[in-house]
Design a protein around this motif. Structure first.
Motif, short mmCIF file in Angstrom:
data_model
loop_
_atom_site.label_atom_id
_atom_site.label_comp_id
_atom_site.label_asym_id
_atom_site.label_seq_id
_atom_site.Cartn_x
_atom_site.Cartn_y
_atom_site.Cartn_z
N THR A 196 0.80 -1.24 0.00
CA THR A 196 0.00 0.00 0.00
C THR A 196 0.83 1.28 0.00
OG1 THR A 196 -0.23 -0.05 2.42
CG2 THR A 196 -1.95 -1.14 1.11
N ASP A 197 2.03 1.25 0.55
CA ASP A 197 2.86 2.46 0.53
C ASP A 197 3.81 2.46 -0.67
OD1 ASP A 197 4.22 0.37 1.79
OD2 ASP A 197 5.13 1.64 3.32
N ALA A 198 3.63 1.51 -1.58
CA ALA A 198 4.40 1.48 -2.83
C ALA A 198 3.47 1.50 -4.04
CB ALA A 198 5.31 0.26 -2.86
N ILE A 199 2.23 1.97 -3.83
CA ILE A 199 1.30 2.24 -4.93
C ILE A 199 0.77 3.65 -4.75
CG2 ILE A 199 0.64 -0.19 -5.22
CD1 ILE A 199 -2.10 0.58 -3.96
N GLY A 200 0.28 4.25 -5.83
CA GLY A 200 -0.23 5.61 -5.71
C GLY A 200 -1.16 5.97 -6.84
N SER A 201 -1.86 7.07 -6.60
CA SER A 201 -2.78 7.67 -7.58
C SER A 201 -2.59 9.17 -7.55
CB SER A 201 -4.24 7.34 -7.23
OG SER A 201 -4.52 5.98 -7.42
N ARG A 202 -3.24 9.85 -8.48
CA ARG A 202 -3.14 11.31 -8.51
C ARG A 202 -3.91 11.94 -7.35
NH1 ARG A 202 -5.69 11.99 -13.71
NH2 ARG A 202 -6.00 9.76 -13.50
N ALA B 162 -7.47 -9.16 -2.42
CA ALA B 162 -6.04 -8.87 -2.32
C ALA B 162 -5.61 -8.84 -0.86
CB ALA B 162 -5.73 -7.52 -2.97
N VAL B 163 -4.36 -9.18 -0.63
CA VAL B 163 -3.75 -9.03 0.68
C VAL B 163 -3.08 -7.66 0.69
CG1 VAL B 163 -1.97 -9.91 2.24
CG2 VAL B 163 -3.34 -11.51 0.87
N LEU B 164 -3.41 -6.83 1.67
CA LEU B 164 -2.81 -5.50 1.78
C LEU B 164 -1.69 -5.54 2.81
CD1 LEU B 164 -5.98 -3.19 1.79
CD2 LEU B 164 -4.72 -4.13 -0.16
N THR B 165 -0.59 -4.86 2.49
CA THR B 165 0.57 -4.84 3.37
C THR B 165 1.33 -3.54 3.18
OG1 THR B 165 2.46 -6.17 4.13
CG2 THR B 165 2.11 -6.05 1.74
N THR B 166 2.47 -3.41 3.83
CA THR B 166 3.35 -2.25 3.66
C THR B 166 4.75 -2.76 3.28
OG1 THR B 166 4.05 -2.22 5.96
CG2 THR B 166 2.10 -0.89 5.39
N VAL B 167 5.60 -1.86 2.86
CA VAL B 167 6.96 -2.23 2.47
C VAL B 167 7.68 -2.93 3.62
CG1 VAL B 167 9.25 -1.33 1.84
CG2 VAL B 167 7.21 -0.44 0.69
N GLU B 168 7.70 -2.29 4.78
CA GLU B 168 8.43 -2.88 5.90
C GLU B 168 7.83 -4.23 6.32
OE1 GLU B 168 9.92 -1.77 10.42
OE2 GLU B 168 9.26 -0.16 9.08
N SER B 169 6.53 -4.30 6.39
CA SER B 169 5.87 -5.54 6.80
C SER B 169 6.17 -6.69 5.85
CB SER B 169 4.36 -5.30 6.89
OG SER B 169 3.70 -6.48 7.29
N ILE B 170 6.04 -6.46 4.55
CA ILE B 170 6.25 -7.56 3.59
C ILE B 170 7.72 -7.98 3.56
CG2 ILE B 170 6.53 -6.15 1.50
CD1 ILE B 170 4.75 -9.57 1.74
N LEU B 171 8.63 -7.04 3.67
CA LEU B 171 10.05 -7.41 3.64
C LEU B 171 10.44 -8.28 4.82
CD1 LEU B 171 11.77 -4.16 2.29
CD2 LEU B 171 11.34 -6.31 1.07
#
Length: 179
Positions: free
Chosen positions: A127-133, A150-159
């Motif tokens: 979620t913190d590595a996707i974006g919109s206008r 979908a499974v939602l996560t963050t960069v730190e969490s998934i790594l």
């Protein structure tokens, strides 16, 4: 469900030069995407990248380009699964979890998530590595992606989930990346 590196692949969707400057919080998005790429690289997880109509939207942004020296999957459909070659490549990897970063969340990322689920994959949206206008499009897309499975996560969490344990070289790399 545990997301394991042996069964995962990273798919970067349409982070391109002409659209990226218009994405809300694009500087943070760029940093988070590079952190994700570096972490996934340290874990030896395969990575693929798609570009939406590069003649019109330009190349992948400069900071992401070095991670994909073997090329990109160019497409004109919004969903990455609209490209038969890309879809065949995903199936050919034998990996079930498709970790997703990219833009725009409410168009290409969303449609890719829906189609990945339809084709038997588990879309894992960072979620913190996707974006919109706009913030509204981003927020609504997250709700829709979660509704679609979908499974939602963050960069730190998934790594750290992919890493699984401390004390490894990958752990040391990831720890430095997220500080």
């Amino acid at each position: 469900m545990r997301i394991e590196k042996e069964n995962s692949l990273l798919l970067v969707v349409d982070i391109q030069e002409k659209l990226f400057p218009h994405i809300k919080n694009n500087k943070e998005l760029s940093q988070k995407t590079v952190t994700l790429l570096e972490g996934v690289k340290s874990l030896d997880i395969p990575m693929m990248a798609a570009r939406q109509y590069p003649r019109g939207l330009g190349d992948t942004i400069e900071v992401v380009r070095p991670y994909f020296t073997t090329g990109y999957w160019d497409k004109t459909t919004f969903s990455c699964c609209g490209s038969e070659h890309l879809l065949a490549q995903l199936h050919g990897t034998g990996r079930k979890n498709i970790i997703i970063a990219g833009i725009e969340a409410h168009i290409c990322v969303l449609q890719t998530v829906i189609d990945l689920k339809h084709h038997g994959f588990v879309p894992v949206v960072v979620t913190d590595a996707i974006g919109s206008r706009t913030e509204r499009d981003y927020e609504i897309s997250l709700r829709r992606m979660e509704f679609e499975g979908a499974v939602l996560t963050t960069v730190e969490s998934i790594l750290f989930e992919l890493c699984r344990q401390a004390g490894t070289d990958a752990f040391k790399t990831i720890s430095k990346l997220v500080k």
